[in-house]
Design a protein around this motif. Structure first.
Motif, PDB file in Angstrom:
ATOM      1  N   LYS A  42       5.048 -20.236   4.019  1.00 42.93           N
ATOM      2  CA  LYS A  42       3.608 -20.012   4.115  1.00 42.93           C
ATOM      3  C   LYS A  42       2.964 -21.196   4.835  1.00 42.93           C
ATOM      4  N   THR A  43       3.407 -22.394   4.513  1.00 43.42           N
ATOM      5  CA  THR A  43       2.876 -23.594   5.172  1.00 43.42           C
ATOM      6  C   THR A  43       3.115 -23.537   6.679  1.00 43.42           C
ATOM      7  N   ASP A  44       4.316 -23.107   7.064  1.00 40.79           N
ATOM      8  CA  ASP A  44       4.641 -22.998   8.487  1.00 40.79           C
ATOM      9  C   ASP A  44       3.692 -22.035   9.181  1.00 40.79           C
ATOM     10  N   ILE A  45       3.456 -20.895   8.535  1.00 41.10           N
ATOM     11  CA  ILE A  45       2.634 -19.866   9.171  1.00 41.10           C
ATOM     12  C   ILE A  45       1.186 -20.327   9.253  1.00 41.10           C
ATOM     13  N   GLU A  46       0.709 -21.022   8.216  1.00 38.76           N
ATOM     14  CA  GLU A  46      -0.645 -21.601   8.292  1.00 38.76           C
ATOM     15  C   GLU A  46      -0.719 -22.596   9.444  1.00 38.76           C
ATOM     16  N   ALA A  47       0.345 -23.358   9.631  1.00 43.57           N
ATOM     17  CA  ALA A  47       0.367 -24.340  10.727  1.00 43.57           C
ATOM     18  C   ALA A  47       0.313 -23.629  12.072  1.00 43.57           C
ATOM     19  N   LEU A  48       1.029 -22.497  12.183  1.00 45.10           N
ATOM     20  CA  LEU A  48       1.007 -21.729  13.430  1.00 45.10           C
ATOM     21  C   LEU A  48      -0.401 -21.224  13.723  1.00 45.10           C
ATOM     22  N   VAL A  49      -1.074 -20.720  12.685  1.00 40.87           N
ATOM     23  CA  VAL A  49      -2.442 -20.217  12.877  1.00 40.87           C
ATOM     24  C   VAL A  49      -3.348 -21.372  13.302  1.00 40.87           C
ATOM     25  N   ALA A  50      -3.191 -22.524  12.646  1.00 40.26           N
ATOM     26  CA  ALA A  50      -4.009 -23.688  13.008  1.00 40.26           C
ATOM     27  C   ALA A  50      -3.782 -24.076  14.459  1.00 40.26           C
ATOM     28  N   TYR A  51      -2.528 -23.966  14.911  1.00 47.06           N
ATOM     29  CA  TYR A  51      -2.219 -24.300  16.302  1.00 47.06           C
ATOM     30  C   TYR A  51      -2.891 -23.320  17.259  1.00 47.06           C
ATOM     31  N   MET A  52      -2.810 -22.014  16.926  1.00 45.77           N
ATOM     32  CA  MET A  52      -3.482 -21.018  17.777  1.00 45.77           C
ATOM     33  C   MET A  52      -4.966 -21.317  17.869  1.00 45.77           C
ATOM     34  N   ARG A  53      -5.571 -21.688  16.729  1.00 48.26           N
ATOM     35  CA  ARG A  53      -7.004 -21.986  16.714  1.00 48.26           C
ATOM     36  C   ARG A  53      -7.306 -23.191  17.597  1.00 48.26           C
ATOM     37  N   ALA A  54      -6.424 -24.176  17.561  1.00 49.69           N
ATOM     38  CA  ALA A  54      -6.670 -25.392  18.350  1.00 49.69           C
ATOM     39  C   ALA A  54      -6.562 -25.111  19.842  1.00 49.69           C
TER      40      ALA A  54
END
Lengths: 681, 242
Positions: B214-226
């Protein structure tokens, strides 16, 4: 003046009433100083600033409720943490303040640890106990640490983590560079667990160097290794012409002949550089060796040395002997023993010899060496610590040639001599030391490395991770890396695998490279007949890859030995490879599998089953997977790919048993002959 | 009284904070004037917070005909703690000024304003933008390079051939803010976790919930947002009335 003072004294303390009144007043003022000082403290002002900031926000009530005034402190006795940073950094946990960029009110970015678990100084350095901005952030007194700049923050992760977490790419890269550029050949660098970092640069032994190359080449190389090969990891020792002359004289002088002697047998065929280039490509030399192409772009792997102008370096007879069997010349090389025939050796040798750089040694003219020069060369080898990396005849490898770096990240600034112009902080010192070692004194033995800015950031990050704090954290917080195992396959197959240097690319039981698939459970995965054929003639499993299995020209007996060993030993305990016979699948299973393959799981996005329609090539081509893999492997791989190959990209899609069985049935029916590689983008 | 004290303190604070990033105002005199300022490279780069960007920012001063002007004075200013070296300088013979950029310590977008003056003294400006990644976004970037970019990044390199062209339904690039900004965090995480089919998207997007945490996927979403361009602005946040 004296009279005036006396008058004042009389006015204040002239009689007992006056004296009492004056003393009371003085006492009152003295008492008022303390609350007044307290009132004007920096953090009180900052806290009221924060309250003003949140007053107009929509969630002001929530923020206000969560706000705690007064001195705040995170106290973790086991970690030695007393951090009062949260006194001013009041909103670290307020995610709703994400739009605030004003410090000290920014919320803390998401990290994998809780702030209450580690405090602040553990990662950011600075003085946790201080209560003024200046003292907390930028003190550089001998026993204290200034705040760590954000660009090196990953170093703090490295205090506990030796396991190369995905979130710290800079730290991981820095550690790889320390090993790759041989820093740890001279400098000892221990992890908190006591493991010594091993170099990965594989510097050649120089005991037989006169057979390999000329003194002129050695001279030019010593003067500037990167002029010969841009990717060379040997640093520039900034030697004078005389020193390079004497060193090259000594190198040639100490060299002994190889036994058995190299035969000066001429190649069997004349030079046909086109055929040589083709053989170079077919043998996948570029998987390990890089070379600059016509446009000057370096392509290829970094396992072996760069070959851009290898023809200027090696002597033809040495190259022939090397291509015949490299292990005769260097028993520790990562290069496999290709079983080339004489014609192939001739072709490859003439191709490689054609890769020259005529400028490199053009201006080198050396007189015959004198005794004094050779002796001076020997002195230089000792002085410069050449034997820390290379093997010489008659020179012992020095122990701890350079200062130990185990605790370099918390070296007190007072113990460091700074070169003029270097900012007074540890990261700047480390960077300057690597970039311009001679600015710290001409007697400095450290050679000059050429690194890009990002490489330098990574290196400094890795060095800053070596702290006293890391050495003293409780053992359960430490995350050790995976030490390379010393697994060695047994018997004649083991010898053969060593000869072919399988571990240079493949990993088995925790030992080996990561260029090619992990073979730990290969025996459960493949069908015997296919493996036998593949070892004889490795066809293209993944046409999109540049790095592929080379053809070693194995004999039938060798291929059979290897196959038998792999099929017997590399079996997974998780399932029986023959547990799902292909005969148990019906046509209906296969049809169901086809539909699942193309619609529900859309496997064709990454794999090719029908070369005429499917285009995906992230995963391996599956046109012959039915003769290649066992049904049980496919079934279990579909269920949980990472359980069988931890490094695979294939996602675990939680496929049900029925679906996995149908997909296996469909895949086991794929037995077509492979299509011609290439042609598709 | 206290007000005055506070005011003087804040002035002091401002002064000390100015001192921390010394603004070296080289008193260089422009030898020529241009009419336009053009970005030649180095814009919209991505790097971890606080690091020096790989490529320098290169701006070029052109005259009204579009040919480069040598010796024009360009001044660059940046928000946050971004450090530009040099922050001001004269353009070279090719009309260009090359500036290295060290990002600030907070994740997000950094605006850089380049300015020069034309003959009449009117300012000509150019806005550049760089992206700084925090821990979470940087983790997302590592994961994205491993798992996502083979399909989601249409660009191929010598080492990695893009699979983008081989897909029936073309995946969205992570910089495609026009589309991605309209998808909620929950939906992006759900598509990554359960696959495209879970949100009526293409089944060619597999589910990564079994391989990534879940942490990895949240990180991926954060990256897309950035990475989104136009930039993503989180919904539901309460902004201060300014």
């Amino acid at each position: 003046m004296g009279r005036k003072l006396a008058a004042l004294y009389r006015f204040l303390f002239g009689d007992s009433v006056r004296a009492f009144g004056s003393l009371s007043l003085i006492l009152l003022v003295c008492l008022a100083v303390v609350p007044a000082k307290d009132h004007f403290r920096e953090w009180i002002r900052i806290q009221s600033q924060y309250l003003k900031l949140i007053r107009n926000r929509g969630d002001a009530a929530t923020l206000q409720r969560r706000f705690q005034g007064g001195l705040q402190q995170i106290w973790l006795p086991r970690l030695g943490v007393v951090d009062r940073c949260t006194t001013c950094h009041v909103a670290l946990k307020e995610a709703s303040l994400a739009d605030v960029s004003l410090q000290p009110f920014r919320p803390h970015p998401v990290i994998p640890h809780s702030l209450d678990q580690f405090g602040c100084v553990f990662c950011h350095r600075g003085q946790g106990a201080a209560t003024t901005v200046e003292e907390a952030h930028s003190s550089t007194k001998a026993w204290e640490q200034p705040l760590l700049p954000a660009r090196y923050l990953e170093s703090s992760c490295g205090q506990c983590h030796q396991d190369a977490p995905a979130g710290t790419p800079q730290l991981n890269r820095g550690r790889k560079l320390l090993a790759r550029y041989g820093c740890v050949n001279c400098h000892t660098l221990l992890s908190p667990g006591g493991a010594r970092m091993k170099a990965t640069d594989d510097p050649p032994e120089l005991t037989h160097i006169a057979q390999k190359t000329t003194r002129e080449w050695i001279f030019a190389w010593l003067k500037n290794p990167q002029a010969y090969a841009i990717s060379a990891t040997m640093p520039n020792f900034e030697l004078s012409d005389a020193d390079a002359r004497d060193l090259s004289a000594f190198l040639i002088d100490q060299s002994t002949p190889i036994s058995p002697a190299i035969e000066a047998k001429p190649p069997a065929s004349a030079d046909d550089s086109q055929a040589g280039a083709t053989l170079y490509g077919e043998s996948f030399c570029a998987s390990c060796h890089a070379a600059q192409n016509a446009a000057g772009i370096l392509t290829g792997g970094d396992v072996g040395p760069e070959l851009t102008s290898v023809g200027s370096k090696v002597k033809p007879e040495w190259l022939l002997a090397w291509l015949r069997d490299p292990h005769q010349l260097d028993p520790n090389t990562a290069m496999p023993h290709y079983r080339f025939n004489e014609k192939q050796i001739g072709l490859l040798a003439s191709f490689l010899e054609s890769k020259t750089d005529s400028d490199f040694t053009a201006n080198v003219h050396l007189e015959a060496a004198t005794k004094e020069q050779i002796e001076h060369g020997r002195t230089l080898v000792n002085e410069r610590g050449c034997a820390s990396c290379h093997l010489f005849n008659g020179i012992k490898r020095p122990d701890n040639f350079a200062p130990e770096l185990t605790a370099v990240g918390s070296r007190p600034l007072a113990k460091i001599v700074f070169a003029p112009g270097v900012p007074y902080d540890l990261p700047s010192y480390l960077e300057a030391k690597i970039r311009e070692p001679h600015s710290f004194g001409t007697a400095m033995k450290m050679p000059k490395f050429t690194f890009s800015t990002s490489q330098m950031e990574a290196l400094v990050t890795a060095l800053l991770a070596q702290t006293d704090r890391g050495a003293t954290v409780p053992a359960e917080l430490r995350v050790e890396g995976h030490p390379e195992s010393d697994y060695q396959p047994a018997g004649s197959a083991g010898k053969l695998m060593d000869d072919l240097r399988c571990f240079s690319c493949h990993s088995i039981n925790g030992r080996g490279g990561d260029m090619a698939p992990d073979l730990t459970w290969e025996g459960s995965s493949v069908q015997r007949a296919w493996l036998l054929g593949f070892l004889k003639d490795p066809n293209t499993l993944r046409p999109a890859l540049i790095r592929r299995m080379p053809r070693f020209n194995l004999t039938d007996a060798e291929a059979a030995t290897l196959t038998d060993y792999i099929m017997t030993v590399y079996q997974t305990p998780a399932f029986d490879a023959s547990s799902l016979p292909a005969s148990s699948f019906t046509a209906a299973d296969r049809e169901h599998g086809r539909q699942l393959f193309y619609s529900k799981y859309a496997c064709q996005s990454c794999h090719i089953v029908d070369p005429n329609n499917d285009k995906g090539y992230i995963g391996p081509t599956l046109t012959v997977v039915g003769v290649q893999r066992t049904a049980a492997w496919i079934f279990h791989y579909l269920k949980d790919p990472q359980a069988l190959r931890p490094a695979t990209l294939e996602p675990n899609q939680h496929i049900s048993d029925e679906d996995a069985r149908a997909l296996t049935a469909f895949l086991m029916a794929q037995t077509k002959t492979p299509p011609q590689p290439g042609g598709k983008k | 009284m206290r007000r005055r004290w506070l005011a003087s303190a804040s002035v002091l604070l401002a002064m000390t904070s100015c001192n921390r990033t010394p603004d070296k105002r080289v008193s260089a005199q422009p030898k020529a004037f241009g009419a336009a300022l053009v970005e030649m490279g180095g814009g919209l780069q991505t790097g971890p917070v606080g690091t020096v960007l790989d490529q320098p920012l290169v701006v070029q001063v052109n005259d009204a005909q579009g040919s480069p002007v040598a010796g024009a004075l360009v001044t660059l200013r940046a928000g946050g703690e971004t450090i530009l070296t040099p922050s001001t300088g004269l353009t070279g013979d090719d009309g260009q000024l090359s500036v290295t950029c060290q990002l600030g310590s907070a994740a997000g977008r950094y605006q850089i304003l380049a300015a020069t003056t034309d003959k009449s003294g009117k300012p000509v400006t150019l806005r550049l933008e760089e992206i700084a990644l925090g821990y979470q976004q940087n983790l997302g970037r590592q994961l994205s390079e491993r798992y996502c970019s083979r399909c989601h990044d249409p660009e191929s390199s010598a080492e990695r051939v893009s699979n983008y062209d081989n897909l029936t339904v073309k995946p969205h690039s992570f910089t495609d803010g026009a589309f991605l900004n309209s998808v909620s965090n929950t939906d992006l995480a759900a598509i990554t976790t359960y696959g495209g089919a879970a949100r009526s998207k293409s089944a060619e997007m597999p589910s990564y919930g079994g391989s990534l945490s879940k942490t990895d996927i949240e990180a991926l979403v954060a990256y897309m947002r950035a990475m989104a361009s136009p930039p993503y602005r989180a919904k539901g946040l309460i902004y201060a009335s300014e």
